[in-house]
Design a protein around this motif. Structure first.
Motif, PDB file in Angstrom:
ATOM      1  N   GLU A 111       0.830  -1.209   0.000  1.00  0.00           N
ATOM      2  CA  GLU A 111       0.000   0.000   0.000  1.00  0.00           C
ATOM      3  C   GLU A 111       0.867   1.263   0.000  1.00  0.00           C
ATOM      4  O   GLU A 111       0.637   2.200  -0.758  1.00  0.00           O
ATOM      5  N   ARG A 112       1.873   1.239   0.862  1.00  0.00           N
ATOM      6  CA  ARG A 112       2.749   2.413   1.001  1.00  0.00           C
ATOM      7  C   ARG A 112       3.489   2.692  -0.310  1.00  0.00           C
ATOM      8  O   ARG A 112       3.585   3.840  -0.751  1.00  0.00           O
ATOM      9  N   ILE A 113       3.993   1.621  -0.905  1.00  0.00           N
ATOM     10  CA  ILE A 113       4.766   1.796  -2.144  1.00  0.00           C
ATOM     11  C   ILE A 113       3.874   2.313  -3.271  1.00  0.00           C
ATOM     12  O   ILE A 113       4.260   3.210  -4.022  1.00  0.00           O
ATOM     13  N   LEU A 117       4.610   5.807  -5.139  1.00  0.00           N
ATOM     14  CA  LEU A 117       4.888   5.833  -6.578  1.00  0.00           C
ATOM     15  C   LEU A 117       3.895   6.745  -7.299  1.00  0.00           C
ATOM     16  O   LEU A 117       4.261   7.462  -8.231  1.00  0.00           O
ATOM     17  N   ASP A 118       2.660   6.726  -6.829  1.00  0.00           N
ATOM     18  CA  ASP A 118       1.665   7.643  -7.412  1.00  0.00           C
ATOM     19  C   ASP A 118       2.048   9.092  -7.101  1.00  0.00           C
ATOM     20  O   ASP A 118       1.943   9.974  -7.951  1.00  0.00           O
ATOM     21  N   LEU A 119       2.493   9.307  -5.865  1.00  0.00           N
ATOM     22  CA  LEU A 119       2.867  10.651  -5.420  1.00  0.00           C
ATOM     23  C   LEU A 119       3.963  11.251  -6.296  1.00  0.00           C
ATOM     24  O   LEU A 119       3.940  12.439  -6.618  1.00  0.00           O
ATOM     25  N   VAL A 120       4.919  10.409  -6.680  1.00  0.00           N
ATOM     26  CA  VAL A 120       6.047  10.930  -7.484  1.00  0.00           C
ATOM     27  C   VAL A 120       5.862  10.638  -8.978  1.00  0.00           C
ATOM     28  O   VAL A 120       6.804  10.719  -9.764  1.00  0.00           O
ATOM     29  N   HIS A 121       4.640  10.286  -9.323  1.00  0.00           N
ATOM     30  CA  HIS A 121       4.273  10.038 -10.728  1.00  0.00           C
ATOM     31  C   HIS A 121       5.084   8.914 -11.377  1.00  0.00           C
ATOM     32  O   HIS A 121       5.475   9.006 -12.536  1.00  0.00           O
ATOM     33  N   LEU A 122       5.339   7.878 -10.600  1.00  0.00           N
ATOM     34  CA  LEU A 122       6.023   6.715 -11.170  1.00  0.00           C
ATOM     35  C   LEU A 122       5.143   5.457 -11.065  1.00  0.00           C
ATOM     36  O   LEU A 122       5.620   4.346 -11.313  1.00  0.00           O
ATOM     37  N   GLN A 138      15.496  10.783  -9.396  1.00  0.00           N
ATOM     38  CA  GLN A 138      15.358  11.763  -8.314  1.00  0.00           C
ATOM     39  C   GLN A 138      13.983  11.617  -7.658  1.00  0.00           C
ATOM     40  O   GLN A 138      13.860  11.683  -6.442  1.00  0.00           O
ATOM     41  N   ARG A 139      12.958  11.408  -8.494  1.00  0.00           N
ATOM     42  CA  ARG A 139      11.601  11.256  -7.952  1.00  0.00           C
ATOM     43  C   ARG A 139      11.478   9.957  -7.163  1.00  0.00           C
ATOM     44  O   ARG A 139      10.851   9.914  -6.107  1.00  0.00           O
ATOM     45  N   LEU A 140      12.119   8.906  -7.677  1.00  0.00           N
ATOM     46  CA  LEU A 140      12.119   7.635  -6.940  1.00  0.00           C
ATOM     47  C   LEU A 140      12.890   7.810  -5.623  1.00  0.00           C
ATOM     48  O   LEU A 140      12.524   7.230  -4.595  1.00  0.00           O
ATOM     49  N   TYR A 170       7.817  19.234  -6.399  1.00  0.00           N
ATOM     50  CA  TYR A 170       8.653  19.002  -5.214  1.00  0.00           C
ATOM     51  C   TYR A 170       8.376  20.074  -4.158  1.00  0.00           C
ATOM     52  O   TYR A 170       8.244  19.776  -2.971  1.00  0.00           O
ATOM     53  N   ARG A 171       8.275  21.319  -4.619  1.00  0.00           N
ATOM     54  CA  ARG A 171       8.016  22.419  -3.682  1.00  0.00           C
ATOM     55  C   ARG A 171       6.665  22.241  -2.976  1.00  0.00           C
ATOM     56  O   ARG A 171       6.551  22.440  -1.765  1.00  0.00           O
ATOM     57  N   ASP A 172       5.673  21.849  -3.757  1.00  0.00           N
ATOM     58  CA  ASP A 172       4.344  21.609  -3.166  1.00  0.00           C
ATOM     59  C   ASP A 172       4.421  20.501  -2.121  1.00  0.00           C
ATOM     60  O   ASP A 172       3.829  20.594  -1.044  1.00  0.00           O
ATOM     61  N   LEU A 173       5.160  19.454  -2.478  1.00  0.00           N
ATOM     62  CA  LEU A 173       5.264  18.292  -1.586  1.00  0.00           C
ATOM     63  C   LEU A 173       5.948  18.678  -0.283  1.00  0.00           C
ATOM     64  O   LEU A 173       5.475  18.322   0.812  1.00  0.00           O
TER      65      LEU A 173
END
Lengths: 301, 363
Positions: A111-113, A117-122, A138-140, A170-173
């Motif tokens: 679930e966490r992964i 992955l959705d959060l960083v668009h991967l 970098q996103r990973l 990244y700034r939003d996050l």
């Protein structure tokens, strides 16, 4: 949340970090600024328990890092500069490998992964990490730093490989994470990047902390002394007349515009004098020291 | 929890190894060559068995004065002798292929830094890596042995319990040999910043200890033992020198007593008495050098397992031949130093790896 006491790291007889005293409060987004080779990454390595200090101590959430590095690693996330992964594994497999070190069960990990992955668009990317672009890595990297839902997040040059859209996300996050009460420690040599996300900064040069506080306070602290002179910018509708005042040191004129260098802030007296002479004031402000210039001066030292 | 972390690293490393193209290719080659040589060994064994049976029948039926003397029954362990040769080459390459970039690749890709930022101690990482590699090599060895045993059974050759134990010991000795080079490559991988350098350093050590050391041992033996004693003039032409060779590396010689009419010649006996310390001295000198070579230790121990008789003859050329075939335990007892060396060699390299990894600069 983060505290260092006389933190020192010496490599081959040369101090990379020299007696660093630093304090970062809970929920802060702290920018750790400094030129390349200033000792930022070394400081982070000590704070994350990856190397031992030569001297001094550092604490994260009250835990002395050198004494219990594993406990610290359980509550922090770290995105290294130029982050690396296992090229023969997918992003999901890489994250699963790291997640296992936190004792998460299979369901929690899955679930966490998926969320990260959705959060960083991967999400849904089936490529092996070895085929990722630098931006994707970098996103990973950001996702792996968040795998344990950390209290403190250390980001070393986080936007180095990101495209403008990635930087914005990244700034939003980071803002969102700070909103959740997490402490974010951002190390960078790019002032504009730190300026965009950080509320407080520390400036490191040659392993020593030069200044710490809000950006403006640090800039003021570091501005060249130049006596106690202040600069007042004035723009008028009519041609600027001659103004006599014992506090004025120099005037730099340019048509309707002038910069007064004065011993003290004489804006009230200037305004009154111009009013008496029937001159309409369009702008009058105290010139703050230029942050970029101030920091560049420190970088060049 | 500490063991869980170590297992997590080991599981990943093991999985990486057995799914890597290079491991699969080298293992495939090893297994194919293994199967071919086992097949040849089985044919040889069957021929020997047939000759033995014929000779056995002949001796039972005839009134020959030597009828009480029985030739030794061929052992199915002969089948495994051929495995020794390619195990030292292909097996060594497999072990090196597994270890040479285990740490250096992580340094190159910077994944080590990412890994170390998670809650895991360095010793758990390096031990996990070692365990993963040992597991992969263990799997390779188990597959090779499984194929060998399966082929024996297919050709209706059923090992006895003792032979089965010997096969397992042979597998363990072979695995110990593979671990020696795995340990070397892991050390080089930890010491080097780049995998290419790690591979070169490992190959240099591989060839140094497999070829240079035995050569050096022979040269040192020649230099320090001096000239051999001269045989009695009358019997020069009757001297019998027997040479035992194993896969091109192993050479040893022994002389046979010459007996005439049931009485041993005194001059020959004197010559033997002089020859014995000479041979012992030579062997002692070359053994000192060979003990550092995993290949030589492997040949010696594997020979003791697969062919205890030859092994006994090599070790005690002047002892009276025993009526009974030497047991496996006796044969292994004679080569205890080589067994110890097979354990100490990888242990020393693993220890060096451990120390270096714990102190490694990860900036």
């Amino acid at each position: 949340m983060i505290r260092t006491e006389n933190l020192t790291k010496v490599y081959n007889g040369k101090p990379a970090v020299d007696g660093l005293d630093l304090e970062v409060g809970e929920g802060e987004i702290f920018g750790f600024l400094g030129p390349n080779g200033a000792g930022k990454s070394t400081t982070i390595l000590m704070l994350t328990g990856m190397i031992e200090p030569t001297g001094g101590r550092c604490f994260v959430d009250g835990i002395e890092v050198a004494k219990d590095p594993l406990k610290v690693k359980e509550i922090i996330g770290y995105l290294p500069e130029d982050v690396g992964f296992y090229g023969n594994m997918t992003g999901e497999q890489n994250l699963d490998y790291f997640a296992r070190f936190y004792g998460m069960n299979a369901k929690e990990r899955k679930e966490r992964i998926a969320d990260l992955l959705d959060l960083v668009h991967l999400g849904g990317v089936t490529q092996k990490a070895g085929e990722y672009s630098r931006g994707m890595k970098q996103r990973l990297g950001l996702a792996q730093a968040l795998i344990n839902d950390p209290k403190v997040l250390f980001l070393d040059e986080p936007t180095a490989n990101l495209d403008p859209e990635g930087v914005r996300e990244y700034r939003d996050l980071v803002s969102r994470l700070a909103g959740e009460g997490k402490t974010v420690f951002v190390s960078s040599h790019i002032l504009s990047e730190v300026r965009a996300v950080c509320r407080t900064v520390g400036l490191l040069a040659k392993g020593k902390l030069v200044a710490q506080g809000t950006l403006e306070a640090v800039a003021r602290t570091l501005a060249p002394a130049d006596g106690d002179a202040v600069q007042i910018v004035v723009e008028t509708r009519e041609r600027l007349p001659e103004i006599e005042d014992p506090e004025i040191l120099a005037v730099e004129r340019n048509g309707n515009r002038a910069i007064f260098r004065a011993k003290t802030d004489i804006r009230d007296r200037l305004a009154a004098s111009l009013f008496e002479q029937g001159v309409h004031v369009r702008e009058m402000r105290l010139e703050e020291p230029d942050i970029e210039d101030v920091f560049m001066a420190v970088y060049r030292r | 929890m500490a063991f869980d972390r170590l297992l997590n690293v080991a599981r990943k490393e093991f999985s990486d190894h057995i799914t890597s193209r290079r491991f699969i290719i080298i293992l495939g080659l090893l297994l194919v060559i293994s199967a071919i040589s086992i097949h040849e060994g089985i044919e040889q064994y069957n021929d020997n068995l047939e000759s033995y049976t014929e000779q056995f029948q002949y001796m039972q039926e005839s009134d020959d004065p030597y009828s009480s003397w029985m030739p030794s029954k061929p052992s199915i362990m002969y089948v495994f002798i051929s495995m020794m040769g390619y195990m030292t080459m292909l097996g060594g390459i497999l072990a090196i292929a597994i270890g040479f970039d285990q740490v250096s690749k992580e340094k190159e890709t910077r994944s080590l830094k990412t890994l170390l930022s998670h809650p895991v101690y360095r010793d758990e990482i390096i031990n996990g890596k070692a365990l993963g590699g040992v597991g992969a090599l263990g799997l390779a060895m188990a597959l090779a042995l499984a194929i060998a045993i399966a082929m024996l059974l297919v050709f209706s050759v059923v090992p006895t319990l003792n032979e089965f134990v010997a096969i397992l010991i042979f597998g363990a000795v072979s695995l110990a040999f593979l671990l020696a080079y795995f340990a070397v490559s892991l050390t080089m991988s930890t010491v080097s910043k780049e995998s290419g350098n790690a591979l070169i350093y490992t190959l240099v050590i591989f060839f140094a200890v497999s070829s240079l050391l035995p050569m050096f041992g022979t040269m040192a033996a020649d230099a320090f033992a001096g000239d051999p004693p001269e045989p009695p003039d009358a019997f020069v032409s009757k001297e019998v020198v027997r040479t035992v060779s194993g896969s091109g590396y192993y050479t040893s010689s022994s002389s046979q007593s010459v007996v005439y009419g049931g009485e041993e010649d005194p001059a020959w006996k004197e010559y033997e008495e002089e020859m014995k310390p000479y041979v012992e001295k030579r062997r002692f000198i070359s053994d000192i050098s060979n003990i550092l070579s995993p290949q030589m230790n492997y040949y010696t121990v594997a020979m003791a397992v697969t062919n205890p008789e030859i092994s006994a003859m090599i070790y005690s050329p002047y002892d009276a031949a025993s009526e009974e075939t030497p047991g496996l335990a006796d044969a292994l007892g004679r080569v205890w130093m080589n067994i110890a060396a097979l354990i100490v060699f990888p242990s020393a390299f693993f220890a060096a790896t451990y120390v270096k990894f714990m102190r490694m600069d990860i900036r």
